[in-house]
Design an enzyme around this catalytic site. Structure first.
Site, PDB file in Angstrom:
ATOM      1  N   GLU A  80       1.783 -30.876  19.419  1.00 41.11           N
ATOM      2  CA  GLU A  80       1.705 -30.688  20.867  1.00 41.11           C
ATOM      3  C   GLU A  80       1.370 -31.979  21.604  1.00 41.11           C
ATOM      4  O   GLU A  80       0.563 -32.777  21.158  1.00 41.11           O
ATOM      5  CB  GLU A  80       0.631 -29.644  21.226  1.00 41.11           C
ATOM      6  CG  GLU A  80       0.616 -28.386  20.377  1.00 41.11           C
ATOM      7  CD  GLU A  80       1.890 -27.551  20.438  1.00 41.11           C
ATOM      8  OE1 GLU A  80       2.716 -27.784  21.336  1.00 41.11           O
ATOM      9  OE2 GLU A  80       2.068 -26.670  19.578  1.00 41.11           O
ATOM     10  N   GLU A 132       6.886 -16.551  24.142  1.00 41.58           N
ATOM     11  CA  GLU A 132       6.321 -17.214  22.980  1.00 41.58           C
ATOM     12  C   GLU A 132       4.833 -17.421  23.277  1.00 41.58           C
ATOM     13  O   GLU A 132       4.469 -18.055  24.263  1.00 41.58           O
ATOM     14  CB  GLU A 132       7.021 -18.567  22.836  1.00 41.58           C
ATOM     15  CG  GLU A 132       6.973 -19.160  21.481  1.00 41.58           C
ATOM     16  CD  GLU A 132       7.811 -20.432  21.431  1.00 41.58           C
ATOM     17  OE1 GLU A 132       8.992 -20.352  21.062  1.00 41.58           O
ATOM     18  OE2 GLU A 132       7.293 -21.494  21.774  1.00 41.58           O
TER      19      GLU A 132
END
Lengths: 261, 401
Positions: A60, A49
């Site tokens: 994040e 990924e």
């Protein structure tokens, strides 16, 4: 056939769990990212990924945010990432590659995504669109890539059903309430939700967010068709970005791979 | 909380091409829950009564529409009227929205409140309403803003809330929003996020607009009472755009009133160093909504520049983008220097120190008033008072306090 679909089907047939590993393109630089991608595959990773750096990565945690910042200092754009993938594909034509990023960057590069030269990219995961939608709904049309949708612990039953049906490639089950790299896994909740997803999805269900240790990996792989590891690897990249000695990452991936087999 | 006949957003949260809900999946349920709650409560009489009585008793509404005599003389054309949101408790329009949202939080049983703030006004307004209900409150603020708005930081702390300085990115409002969203993703079960502007994912732009449109509703009756007509123009500064949206919304269907939003031109729009996405941006997705956005040729969000912390934001509320494209509202920009000049001018002429944000709206009068004769009535939304900006202005003027 799409590499991701094929790889996951093969693993399933052999009764094996998938291991997906994440890094941010251009962290610390493009050449190192390519080296790391090959290292991932050698160490046993089934699919990679690739994080597409964005200025405002709201999903994040601090570790991956810093990786985005480092990549942005190198001015990495989606165009650079497609060129990087082309170089990677010279040596590796079989490992599935998934782009993971935020809608704004993808909308800005519709043409490159639609073109997807030599079908180098297999799948795209957009963190900030509702799971029932995919890139087609935003005017990005490409038959060579599939869309991975996210389902989280707070997704209600009726939506689990429609998202699971919409996802191609795999369903990404976010294992916790939080950002990437957090740590508050709830085993019961995970197993209940993954079972629910499996009732509706025609594709495998992989679990990610919050997997740190081999025991986390082992636990989650019992409930799912595979796992995704990100923050712990990105942290190791950060720690060794000067020396570029990444043996620890190789060991870590091997350890995780054993834990899920 | 009236609905306008435009009847936007649509059921997916879009205003024409703009708006929507672009968030990580974990937040989707929380947004649905919020929308359901709000839809149920907004026409509920008990809820409305509570909202308006809090506005009256805790905030001090209605705020006056005040004739600015010397400013009017200064320009020598139309009459200038000031909507005195600076007289609200906590010193700005921001409290109107927090009064409404804290009622939603209470109704939903949330025990923990979070908010982002730029200039600190929304942080103070949130901390005040949270204190009043005894709820735990966390305010995210860019570390650069913590410095330039230190007075408000201390006010937030005095009100019992926690201030979290955010160092990532440009360390301003946009980054505070990122961090607040990350907190919300993590603590979504017990936490209510009070967004401070008409930005963010649906239903926030609608909710914040509706609560703030008490300003525009009052303007309609005050205009009738004071000059027996609807205003020729309403001028308001636009960062995320909540004070402008609140003033504009009830007027959208009254085409005789011009709606003028003034963005932060920073060093000048032509330099690229500014915070004026409606003047110099392209549509993109940030913080959950599709709207005009300051971004580079690679789709990365650009850092902004403005002397005013509250306008220092690369995005803008989606309904403003729709108002711009539909031509119903006009959006202009004034530079830092022009805003600073207006800041001093209004202080000296009217005895009112406006917030630096608001000073942008005043600065545009230089151009606007030339277009009118003495029969015109122009309203400036005086969105906040300038006490918080005194350190910034003194430093620019080379004065040590």
């Amino acid at each position: 056939m799409n590499r991701l679909t094929e790889t996951l089907a093969n693993l399933k047939q052999q009764n094996k769990k998938a291991l997906v590993a994440y890094l941010v393109a251009g962290d610390p630089d493009i050449e190192t990212t390519i080296d790391l991608m090959h290292l991932f595959v050698e160490a046993g990773v089934d699919a990679i990924e690739i994080g597409v750096p964005f200025t405002d990565p709201i999903a994040e945690g601090p570790v991956i945010q810093r990786a985005h910042d480092r990549a942005l200092k190198n001015n990495i754009s989606l165009k650079d990432i497609y060129s990087m993938v082309e170089i990677f594909r010279n040596k590796d034509s079989s490992t599935p590659l998934i782009l993971m990023g935020y809608l704004n960057t993808f909308m800005f590069h519709k043409k490159i995504i639609e073109e997807n030269k030599n079908s180098a990219i297999d799948s795209i995961l957009v963190v900030d669109i509702p799971g029932e939608l995919n890139l087609n709904d935003y005017g990005i049309k490409s038959s060579s890539i599939n869309t991975i949708s996210l389902i989280s612990p707070t997704t209600k039953q009726d939506r689990i059903e429609s998202i699971a049906k919409n996802s191609s490639g795999f369903v990404y089950y976010v294992t916790l309430r939080g950002v990437t790299g957090a740590s508050n896994l709830d085993s019961n909740e995970i197993s209940n939700n993954v079972n629910e997803i499996k009732k509706h999805a025609s594709v495998p269900t992989l679990a990610g967010f919050g997997i740190k240790s081999a025991s986390d990996a082992s636990l989650l792989s019992k409930h799912s068709d595979g796992i995704i590891i990100g923050s712990s690897i990105v942290q190791m990249i950060e720690q060794n970005s000067v020396t570029k000695e990444f043996d620890r990452i190789r060991e870590y991936i091997t350890e995780i791979k054993q834990a899920i087999s | 909380m009236k609905t306008n006949k435009q009847n936007l957003p649509d059921k997916n949260g879009f205003y024409g091409d703009f708006g929507g809900k672009f968030v990580p999946e974990t937040l989707m349920y929380a947004l649905e829950q919020l929308e359901t709650t709000y839809t149920k409560l907004k026409d509920n009489n008990e809820f409305k009564e509570k909202f308006y009585s809090d506005l009256s008793e805790f905030v001090g509404r209605p705020s006056p529409l005040y004739f600015a005599e010397r400013l009017t003389k200064h320009y020598g054309t139309g009459s200038i009227w000031l909507k005195r949101e600076d007289l609200n408790h906590t010193g700005a329009h921001k409290i109107n929205n927090t009064i409404g949202q804290i009622l939603l939080a209470k109704y939903m049983g949330k025990k923990r409140i979070i908010a982002e703030t730029g200039a600190g006004q929304h942080g103070v307004a949130t901390a005040a309403v949270a204190a009043r209900l005894g709820l735990e409150c966390h305010i995210y603020m860019g570390s650069e803003d913590v410095e330039r708005q230190s007075l408000n930081v201390y006010r937030i702390k005095l009100l019992g809330a926690h201030v979290h300085a955010v160092n990532s990115g440009s360390a301003t409002l946009k980054d505070a929003l990122n961090e607040a969203l990350r907190d919300w993703v993590t603590n979504v079960d017990n936490t209510y996020y009070i967004i401070g502007s008409v930005t963010g994912p649906h239903p926030y732009p609608m909710i914040v607009r509706d609560f703030n449109s008490v300003v525009g509703e009052e303007l309609i009756s005050q205009s009738k009472e004071l000059f027996s007509a609807m205003p020729d123009a309403i001028v308001a500064c636009v960062g995320g755009g909540s004070n402008a949206m609140g003033a504009f919304y009830p007027f959208i269907s009254m085409n005789e009133t011009r709606l003028i939003g003034v963005e932060a031109g920073g060093e000048g729009v032509e330099t690229g160093e500014h915070a004026a996405p409606l003047n110099d941006g392209i549509p993109g997705v940030l913080h959950g909504a599709l709207s005009y956005l300051m971004q580079d040729e690679k789709g990365q969000v650009k850092e902004t520049k403005s002397v005013s912390a509250g306008l220092d934001y690369p995005g803008v509320g989606p309904e403003h983008s729709w108002l711009k494209d539909s031509g119903r509202a006009e959006y202009v920009a004034v530079s830092d220097d022009e805003a600073l000049r207006a800041f001093h001018e209004v202080s000296e002429l009217e005895g009112i120190i406006p917030a630096l944000e608001t000073a942008h709206a005043f600065a545009y009068l230089d151009i606007l008033m030339k277009e009118y004769d003495s029969s015109a009535n122009i309203i400036v939304n005086l969105s906040g008072r300038g006490d918080k900006d005194i350190n910034t202005v003194a430093e620019i003027d080379g004065i040590k306090l």
